[in-house]
Design a protein around this motif. Sequence first.
Motif, PDB file in Angstrom:
ATOM      1  N   ARG A 173       3.457  -0.524   3.538  1.00 18.99           N
ATOM      2  CA  ARG A 173       3.385   0.420   4.648  1.00 18.99           C
ATOM      3  C   ARG A 173       2.901   1.766   4.104  1.00 18.99           C
ATOM      4  NH1 ARG A 173       2.156  -1.623   7.852  1.00 18.99           N
ATOM      5  NH2 ARG A 173       2.823  -0.237   9.523  1.00 18.99           N
ATOM      6  N   PRO A 174       2.298   2.606   4.956  1.00 17.04           N
ATOM      7  CA  PRO A 174       1.854   3.918   4.479  1.00 17.04           C
ATOM      8  C   PRO A 174       3.034   4.824   4.152  1.00 17.04           C
ATOM      9  CG  PRO A 174       1.596   3.764   6.862  1.00 17.04           C
ATOM     10  CD  PRO A 174       1.975   2.394   6.382  1.00 17.04           C
ATOM     11  N   VAL A 175       2.879   5.590   3.077  1.00 12.13           N
ATOM     12  CA  VAL A 175       3.909   6.543   2.645  1.00 12.13           C
ATOM     13  C   VAL A 175       3.318   7.950   2.705  1.00 12.13           C
ATOM     14  CG1 VAL A 175       5.445   7.264   0.795  1.00 12.13           C
ATOM     15  CG2 VAL A 175       4.968   4.828   1.136  1.00 12.13           C
ATOM     16  N   MET A 228      -5.441   8.744   1.048  1.00  4.44           N
ATOM     17  CA  MET A 228      -6.103   8.049  -0.056  1.00  4.44           C
ATOM     18  C   MET A 228      -5.411   6.725  -0.360  1.00  4.44           C
ATOM     19  SD  MET A 228      -4.819  10.234  -3.421  1.00  4.44           S
ATOM     20  CE  MET A 228      -5.608   9.101  -4.582  1.00  4.44           C
ATOM     21  N   GLY A 229      -6.173   5.810  -0.932  1.00  4.30           N
ATOM     22  CA  GLY A 229      -5.593   4.575  -1.417  1.00  4.30           C
ATOM     23  C   GLY A 229      -4.895   4.817  -2.742  1.00  4.30           C
ATOM     24  N   ARG A 231      -7.343   0.427   3.559  1.00  8.78           N
ATOM     25  CA  ARG A 231      -5.989   0.354   4.107  1.00  8.78           C
ATOM     26  C   ARG A 231      -5.478   1.747   4.478  1.00  8.78           C
ATOM     27  NH1 ARG A 231      -1.713  -3.328   3.359  1.00  8.78           N
ATOM     28  NH2 ARG A 231      -0.015  -2.701   4.738  1.00  8.78           N
ATOM     29  N   ALA A 232      -5.703   2.713   3.601  1.00 11.74           N
ATOM     30  CA  ALA A 232      -5.208   4.067   3.846  1.00 11.74           C
ATOM     31  C   ALA A 232      -5.860   4.695   5.073  1.00 11.74           C
ATOM     32  CB  ALA A 232      -5.447   4.939   2.612  1.00 11.74           C
ATOM     33  N   MET A 253      -0.486   7.851   1.445  1.00 12.72           N
ATOM     34  CA  MET A 253      -0.984   6.854   0.502  1.00 12.72           C
ATOM     35  C   MET A 253      -0.675   5.452   0.999  1.00 12.72           C
ATOM     36  SD  MET A 253      -0.158   8.195  -3.368  1.00 12.72           S
ATOM     37  CE  MET A 253      -1.253   9.370  -4.166  1.00 12.72           C
ATOM     38  N   SER A 254      -1.619   4.548   0.748  1.00 13.65           N
ATOM     39  CA  SER A 254      -1.406   3.143   1.058  1.00 13.65           C
ATOM     40  C   SER A 254      -1.929   2.312  -0.109  1.00 13.65           C
ATOM     41  CB  SER A 254      -2.156   2.737   2.341  1.00 13.65           C
ATOM     42  OG  SER A 254      -1.630   3.397   3.467  1.00 13.65           O
ATOM     43  N   HIS A 255      -1.305   1.154  -0.265  1.00 14.65           N
ATOM     44  CA  HIS A 255      -1.748   0.248  -1.338  1.00 14.65           C
ATOM     45  C   HIS A 255      -2.022  -1.128  -0.736  1.00 14.65           C
ATOM     46  CE1 HIS A 255      -2.084  -1.743  -5.187  1.00 14.65           C
ATOM     47  NE2 HIS A 255      -1.158  -2.599  -4.823  1.00 14.65           N
TER      48      HIS A 255
END
Length: 279
Positions: free
Chosen positions: A138-140, A247-248, A168-169, A277-279
């Motif tokens: 999930r995005p942080v 950003m990723g 994803r981000a 941030m997303s991964h």
Amino acid sequence: MSYKSIVVHLDTSERAHPRLELALRVAKQFHAHLTGVFALFTPEPRSFCLIAGTAEYNRDQENLRAERRAVLEQLFHAELGRAQVAGDWIATDEYANIAVPRRARCADLIIAGQDDPNDPESYIGDHFPQNLVMSMGRPVLMVPYVGAYPSLGSHVMAAWDGSREATRAVHDALPFMRLAKKTTVVTVNGEKSEAPGGRVPGSDIATVIARHGANVEVADIEVAIGASIGDALLSQLTNIGADMLVMGAYGHARWQELVMGGATRAILKSMTVPVLMSH
């Protein structure tokens, strides 16, 4: 897509209250339910048994933390009522690196704080911010340990390199971008990854973002070979006056060590605005 379930991590650090205030603003903006997850560093009890006087010190620290926790819980409920935001409070004594991700995986957005080297209470666990980003799915939204951000998301800067993580981000950040006055898609040395005569770097993803109703422009910055891309992104944030970075996050586990990419590591250490941030 919108953010309807938001989790904010809270602790006994100096920045817990400002982080709560930011989370409340975001929840109100998106008409979301806000869950406050209170989790602290949990020491291994056996680590204190060989040092004289540590048992008494640890007991005093626990009492102080209990007082701060009670004050923060009261504040959380009072601020929810004042902001007219639905929410609930969860306190856990589990290891934060396990408890917080488990709670937050059922949310649309997680809000957490950057490590503060000047505040021991901000230490939650080894690589806590990095573990959140890498393990959540999930995005942080990571909040710096300095500064105030009353205009969060007014001008969003998205770092774009065409990777899975960046993709994803960008898509995770679309709710912010739709409401922003401006979104700037930034590429670094973009022409090196483009075919001769190809499109302007970043233009394709900018078109996708624009179809969601966002006001988007594209910029490409040049960075010398060997220079820090993270530092270049931080400089660009200042140059264009952006108040949020998207950003990723890049990283992988190597043996028992979490290894983050260079740009990700630089931003997590030196961020000047909140970073999604997303991964």
